[in-house]
Design a protein around this motif. Structure first.
Motif, short mmCIF file in Angstrom:
data_model
loop_
_atom_site.label_atom_id
_atom_site.label_comp_id
_atom_site.label_asym_id
_atom_site.label_seq_id
_atom_site.Cartn_x
_atom_site.Cartn_y
_atom_site.Cartn_z
N THR A 76 0.83 -1.21 0.00
CA THR A 76 0.00 0.00 0.00
C THR A 76 0.87 1.26 0.00
OG1 THR A 76 -1.74 -1.16 1.19
CG2 THR A 76 -1.79 1.24 1.27
N ASP A 77 0.49 2.20 -0.85
CA ASP A 77 1.16 3.50 -0.91
C ASP A 77 0.47 4.41 0.09
OD1 ASP A 77 2.33 5.92 -1.55
OD2 ASP A 77 1.92 5.78 -3.70
N THR A 78 1.19 4.82 1.13
CA THR A 78 0.62 5.71 2.15
C THR A 78 1.06 7.16 1.96
OG1 THR A 78 2.41 5.21 3.69
CG2 THR A 78 0.42 3.85 3.84
N SER A 80 1.14 10.76 -0.50
CA SER A 80 0.05 11.53 -1.11
C SER A 80 0.60 12.32 -2.29
CB SER A 80 -0.58 12.47 -0.09
OG SER A 80 0.36 13.41 0.37
#
Length: 106
Positions: A76-78, A80
């Motif tokens: 998962t890319d956390t 932004s």
């Protein structure tokens, strides 16, 4: 001119043309793996983080992890916007390795 397309390695440095483009490297000049964003540890896991270079378009940035370098699973890319942060918690037996997954956006 670059030959071989997105997944080829024009100058045979071990980094695909598309990955070099995604990180604003020159695909006609040999680059070392150290030219790419490298994973680091923070005591609680393995982290791969970077900001997309400005002006690069048509690319999807992701990461995958593996326990055996054969089966890969998305991380998962956390981050932004243009900042990406992928973390594999320490002690996760299914994720001992992490890699970039750079794709072309059709």
């Amino acid at each position: 001119a670059v030959t071989g397309g997105f997944t080829a390695d024009h100058e045979k440095d071990g980094i695909a043309n598309g990955v070099e483009y995604a990180f604003n490297l020159n695909p006609t000049t040999p680059n070392s793996a150290a030219s790419l964003p490298l994973p680091a540890t923070d005591g609680s896991g393995l982290i791969l983080s970077y900001t997309e270079p400005p002006g690069i378009t048509g690319i999807s940035y992701a990461a995958e992890c593996s326990s055996d370098l054969i089966s890969w699973h998305p991380v998962t890319d956390t981050g932004s916007a243009a900042f990406h942060r992928f973390k594999v918690p320490a002690g996760n037996p299914g994720c001992l390795f992490i890699r970039h997954k750079i794709s072309r956006i059709p």
